[in-house]
Design an enzyme around this catalytic site. Sequence first.
Site, PDB file in Angstrom:
ATOM      1  N   GLU A  27       1.911  -6.408  -5.377  1.00 33.10           N
ATOM      2  CA  GLU A  27       1.593  -5.534  -6.512  1.00 33.10           C
ATOM      3  C   GLU A  27       2.814  -4.749  -7.002  1.00 33.10           C
ATOM      4  O   GLU A  27       3.174  -4.791  -8.170  1.00 33.10           O
ATOM      5  CB  GLU A  27       0.482  -4.554  -6.094  1.00 33.10           C
ATOM      6  CG  GLU A  27       0.080  -3.609  -7.186  1.00 33.10           C
ATOM      7  CD  GLU A  27      -1.260  -2.936  -6.966  1.00 33.10           C
ATOM      8  OE1 GLU A  27      -2.162  -3.566  -6.376  1.00 33.10           O
ATOM      9  OE2 GLU A  27      -1.415  -1.781  -7.393  1.00 33.10           O
TER      10      GLU A  27
ATOM     11  N   ASP B 208       0.840  -1.206   0.000  1.00 31.99           N
ATOM     12  CA  ASP B 208       0.000   0.000   0.000  1.00 31.99           C
ATOM     13  C   ASP B 208       0.873   1.253   0.000  1.00 31.99           C
ATOM     14  O   ASP B 208       0.725   2.141  -0.832  1.00 31.99           O
ATOM     15  CB  ASP B 208      -0.908   0.008   1.239  1.00 31.99           C
ATOM     16  CG  ASP B 208      -1.734  -1.256   1.328  1.00 31.99           C
ATOM     17  OD1 ASP B 208      -2.665  -1.404   0.539  1.00 31.99           O
ATOM     18  OD2 ASP B 208      -1.401  -2.110   2.167  1.00 31.99           O
TER      19      ASP B 208
HETATM   20  O1  TRH Z   1       4.423  -5.985   0.564  1.00 23.11           O
HETATM   21  P1  TRH Z   1       3.522  -6.606  -0.396  1.00 23.11           P
HETATM   22  O2  TRH Z   1       3.145  -7.992  -0.139  1.00 23.11           O
HETATM   23  O3  TRH Z   1       2.228  -5.725  -0.524  1.00 23.11           O
HETATM   24  C1  TRH Z   1       0.905  -6.237  -0.615  1.00 23.11           C
HETATM   25  C2  TRH Z   1       0.319  -6.119  -1.955  1.00 23.11           C
HETATM   26  O4  TRH Z   1       0.440  -4.819  -2.445  1.00 23.11           O
HETATM   27  C3  TRH Z   1      -1.109  -6.509  -1.928  1.00 23.11           C
HETATM   28  O5  TRH Z   1      -1.680  -6.354  -3.190  1.00 23.11           O
HETATM   29  C4  TRH Z   1      -1.807  -5.657  -0.928  1.00 23.11           C
HETATM   30  O6  TRH Z   1      -3.116  -6.042  -0.829  1.00 23.11           O
HETATM   31  C5  TRH Z   1      -1.137  -5.819   0.395  1.00 23.11           C
HETATM   32  O7  TRH Z   1       0.200  -5.457   0.280  1.00 23.11           O
HETATM   33  C6  TRH Z   1      -1.770  -4.996   1.450  1.00 23.11           C
HETATM   34  O8  TRH Z   1       4.234  -6.586  -1.843  1.00 23.11           O
HETATM   35  P2  TRH Z   1       4.501  -5.389  -2.866  1.00 23.11           P
HETATM   36  O9  TRH Z   1       3.224  -4.877  -3.428  1.00 23.11           O
HETATM   37  O10 TRH Z   1       5.462  -5.912  -3.808  1.00 23.11           O
HETATM   38  O11 TRH Z   1       5.152  -4.242  -2.011  1.00 23.11           O
HETATM   39  C7  TRH Z   1       6.442  -4.330  -1.495  1.00 23.11           C
HETATM   40  C8  TRH Z   1       7.105  -2.970  -1.493  1.00 23.11           C
HETATM   41  O12 TRH Z   1       8.297  -3.026  -0.741  1.00 23.11           O
HETATM   42  C9  TRH Z   1       7.486  -2.498  -2.870  1.00 23.11           C
HETATM   43  O13 TRH Z   1       7.228  -1.116  -3.003  1.00 23.11           O
HETATM   44  C10 TRH Z   1       8.982  -2.723  -2.944  1.00 23.11           C
HETATM   45  C11 TRH Z   1       9.357  -2.485  -1.526  1.00 23.11           C
HETATM   46  N1  TRH Z   1      10.617  -3.113  -1.083  1.00 23.11           N
HETATM   47  C12 TRH Z   1      11.613  -2.296  -0.584  1.00 23.11           C
HETATM   48  O14 TRH Z   1      11.458  -1.067  -0.562  1.00 23.11           O
HETATM   49  N2  TRH Z   1      12.764  -2.867  -0.140  1.00 23.11           N
HETATM   50  C13 TRH Z   1      12.980  -4.207  -0.174  1.00 23.11           C
HETATM   51  O15 TRH Z   1      14.055  -4.684   0.270  1.00 23.11           O
HETATM   52  C14 TRH Z   1      11.954  -5.034  -0.723  1.00 23.11           C
HETATM   53  C15 TRH Z   1      12.161  -6.516  -0.820  1.00 23.11           C
HETATM   54  C16 TRH Z   1      10.784  -4.454  -1.159  1.00 23.11           C
END
Ligand code: TRH
Length: 387
Positions: A282, A32
Amino acid sequence: MSHPFTIDSSRRGSTSGPDCDLFCRVVDNYGDVGVCWRLACCLTRDHGRRVRLWVDDPAALARIRPDAGAAVPVEVMHWTDEMPVCEPAPLVIEAFACTLSPAFVEAMARLDVPPRWLNLEYLSAEDWVEGCHGLPSRDPATGLTKHFFFPGFTQRTGGLLRERGLFGRRDAWRNDPDARRQTLERLGVKPRDGALQLSLFSYENPSIATLVDALSQCDQPAQLWVPEGRALTSLSAACRQSMSAGKRLVVGQLEVVVLPFMAQDDYDRLLWHCDLNIVRGEDSFVRAQWAGRPLLWHIYRQDEEAHLPKLEAFLDRYCDGLDAQAAQRCRALHRDWNIDHPIDTTRWRDWLEDVPLLSRHAASWADTLAAQPDLASQLVLFNQTPI
Ligand code: TRH
């Protein structure tokens, strides 16, 4: 500049207030806030909009963006029940139906010209998204109109978040050995010559054990870079020892390294570096597509298996134009991975064997998607269209 997480009262009521109020509730994980921060940056950097980002969990933002508010002039506000009185901006974005504070909605309704109010929805590749993108809905309490803004993969959706110049920066980084070395060293990534590079950012998944097994027995050496997070429970079970940031383990042909959670921009570079990326949710899912490298998607699980049709809808689009056998293998791997079905070593081997084909496909998929207008540009355009 105001401290990222304190209220900047000097701007309240001023004519140079924000162009956009963006509201984000952190439900769980980082998706989010990851999406909202990216959108805020795109609107600020690419479109010159002044964005006020309201986030209920500033600590989650601080993890993905330790220097929030410093590098990009986004005004970050801690969104609590006691919201300060402030004039709503002309554009109000409610991310993922996070429900605005009633007092803020009332303030919107009191304005002579009410703001354009958008609900930014979750990403889905399903067909129905095209029919729902842009639809209005009347708020019964105030009579205000809210529009649904759907990200998506086709021209008739709101598109995907992609900041200006992203591919140029990606390619310049890839082609600059010094820049690559410096970043990777800083992140603790020490690639070995000839070793296949993989990243793993997923939810808990028993199939991680089968991945570790398969990679450890491969002819080609491999390195698996795992940013700390939920996957570590399954990784620890697979490695039969507790895996935490900084831990390194060699099993046969495979080296597994757990990396500290990194800033969003650095995570992008890890995706650019790797030959194969396992991603989730996402935002990391979209960023892996922009990396133009093969991916395996761990979709966010929903009640009543609602995520499975979403997975199929994406695979239908993604596998279109891919060699038939590679497409069938790619689908089968995605399905097994997402239903916690034990994955046979042969399936992993097939995936690795398909890397050259999948890489070409992933690069052209990224280029094709990038030919469509990005989400922030579409949002700005939508905001300018009279209701
Ligand atoms: O964290 P998520 O599982 O988020 C989920 C999904 O968005 C889902 O659709 C939603 O319903 C739920 O949250 C509430 O995975 P996502 O979307 O990939 O988000 C991870 C974020 O973290 C992304 O912006 C990349 C960031 N990130 C970092 O900044 N540093 C890191 O080391 C890693 C591995 C990720």
